[in-house]
Motif scaffolding. Structure first.
Motif, short mmCIF file in Angstrom:
data_model
loop_
_atom_site.label_atom_id
_atom_site.label_comp_id
_atom_site.label_asym_id
_atom_site.label_seq_id
_atom_site.Cartn_x
_atom_site.Cartn_y
_atom_site.Cartn_z
N PHE A 36 0.66 -1.08 0.27
CA PHE A 36 0.19 -0.32 0.33
C PHE A 36 1.22 1.08 -0.12
O PHE A 36 0.23 2.27 -0.36
CB PHE A 36 -1.01 -0.09 1.50
N PHE A 46 -5.62 0.26 -7.22
CA PHE A 46 -7.00 -0.06 -7.04
C PHE A 46 -8.08 -0.61 -7.36
O PHE A 46 -8.53 -1.46 -6.94
CB PHE A 46 -7.66 1.78 -7.35
N TYR A 94 -6.65 -4.45 -6.51
CA TYR A 94 -7.53 -4.99 -5.04
C TYR A 94 -8.45 -4.17 -4.63
O TYR A 94 -8.97 -4.99 -3.65
CB TYR A 94 -5.93 -4.36 -4.27
N ILE A 95 -8.41 -3.23 -5.10
CA ILE A 95 -9.98 -2.54 -4.53
C ILE A 95 -10.95 -2.41 -5.43
O ILE A 95 -12.23 -3.21 -4.72
CB ILE A 95 -9.82 -1.29 -3.87
N GLU A 130 -6.43 -1.37 9.24
CA GLU A 130 -7.15 -1.06 8.37
C GLU A 130 -6.81 0.35 7.96
O GLU A 130 -6.51 1.30 8.37
CB GLU A 130 -8.38 -0.98 8.54
N ILE A 158 -15.02 2.46 2.62
CA ILE A 158 -14.55 1.95 2.08
C ILE A 158 -13.95 1.00 2.95
O ILE A 158 -12.43 2.43 4.00
CB ILE A 158 -13.91 1.81 0.59
N ILE A 163 -9.92 -1.01 3.76
CA ILE A 163 -9.01 -1.74 3.31
C ILE A 163 -8.45 -1.86 4.57
O ILE A 163 -6.83 -1.53 5.31
CB ILE A 163 -8.44 -0.94 2.39
N ILE A 206 -5.29 -8.64 1.29
CA ILE A 206 -6.52 -7.40 1.30
C ILE A 206 -8.02 -7.70 0.93
O ILE A 206 -7.89 -7.92 0.18
CB ILE A 206 -5.47 -6.14 0.67
N GLU A 207 -8.43 -6.86 2.19
CA GLU A 207 -9.84 -7.58 2.15
C GLU A 207 -10.79 -6.22 2.34
O GLU A 207 -9.93 -4.67 2.94
CB GLU A 207 -10.36 -7.59 3.94
N VAL A 208 -11.52 -5.70 1.23
CA VAL A 208 -12.31 -4.39 0.92
C VAL A 208 -14.21 -5.02 1.65
O VAL A 208 -14.46 -5.34 1.87
CB VAL A 208 -13.02 -3.95 -0.38
#
Length: 304
Positions: free
Chosen positions: A205, A219, A222-223, A263, A280, A282, A289-291
């Motif tokens: 990140f 982005f 992962y997002i 986070e 959101i 992160i 990586i969890e959203v």
């Protein structure tokens, strides 16, 4: 070694040679200083500061008989049931198989310890990582599946490779410094290894927040794929999605990235509809990586 340690070392060499064979003396002389070097690395599994006594188990097979001898890497003496430390960490070295190599790998002085096939695989992995780095370490130790990169002033990057998975740990290095040192090696490791640990994803990140291009890549990798329908709808309703990402990046770039938690929480409010903000979370986890739909805490908040 100091005189006393050198004397004790020579006594130990003679004792071990008598227990194995004269042909093993050369390798024993290579093994003991190599393992002593590993104990000096602050983050090493064998460092005595962990309050565990480091113990080397030398093994060799003689026909159908396998002989093993335990050696203290603190006192340089052979251990038995009477002087065996209670709290100890043991590591095996097979005199008839494992190797100790001192060579240059990727232009860096290296100490390599382990099974020859593992050493070969790990060496190849390290070479590819070194090729992507902006700054190379002064030296490194490859201890079985552990890599300890030394950057001076007691600063280390510790990498552990378990099959296709990777764990990374920074010692006396800030995330921003590590990102500057590793450079493109960070997305490279991300692409070639499977699961990583939270510290690696935080570093990823930080690397992604250095330029608009790298953040855009992060982005969308992962997002975006992990957004729920409501979050996606918010972005789809933006008049200029790419301008929004650039605006988000300006806030991300201002974060104190050396103090990242587990986070990063984002909250974006639209002036046209303030009752439906985009939220959101992160999260950096061992699973990747969890959203999250709702962040635990809000790190970045702005209005569009």
């Amino acid at each position: 070694m100091p005189a006393l340690s050198r004397e004790r070392f020579e006594v130990l060499i003679r004792d071990l040679t008598s227990r194995f064979s004269q042909a093993d003396e050369k390798k024993i002389r290579e093994v003991l200083p190599a393992f002593a070097r590993v104990t000096e690395i602050p983050v090493s599994y064998l460092n005595p500061s962990s309050r565990y006594h480091p113990v080397l188990i030398l093994k060799k097979r003689f026909g159908n008989l396998e002989k093993d001898v335990r050696v203290s890497l603190v006192d340089f003496r052979i251990l038995n049931k009477y002087n065996m430390p209670g709290w100890r960490r043991e590591v095996e070295f097979r005199l008839d198989r494992d190797v100790v190599l001192r060579e240059r790998v990727g232009g860096v002085e290296a100490l390599l310890i382990g099974d020859p096939s593992l050493v070969s695989r790990m060496r190849d992995a390290v070479v590819r990582i070194l090729q992507q780095m902006n700054f190379r370490p002064r030296n490194f130790v490859m201890f079985y599946n552990q890599i300890y990169m030394d950057f001076g002033n007691n600063r280390f990057i510790h990498i552990e490779i378990l099959g296709s998975d990777l764990r990374l740990r920074l010692v006396n290095l800030k995330f921003t410094d590590a990102s500057r040192i590793l450079g493109k090696a960070i997305p490279y490791m991300d692409s070639v290894f499977g699961n990583k640990n939270p510290e690696f994803y935080k570093l990823l990140f930080v690397y992604a927040s250095e330029t608009t291009g790298s953040f855009d890549w992060f982005f969308h990798r992962y997002i975006m794929p992990r957004l729920n329908p409501e979050q996606r709808e918010f972005l789809n309703e933006m008049h200029d999605y790419h301008n929004f990402l650039r605006l988000l990046y300006t806030y991300v770039a201002r974060l104190n990235k050396d103090r990242l938690g587990d986070e990063v929480g984002i909250r974006v409010v639209r002036r046209a509809n303030p009752n439906r903000p985009l939220e959101i979370g992160i999260a950096f986890t061992n699973r990747g990586i969890e959203v999250k739909r709702y962040p635990s805490t809000t790190t970045i908040s702005f209005m569009v």
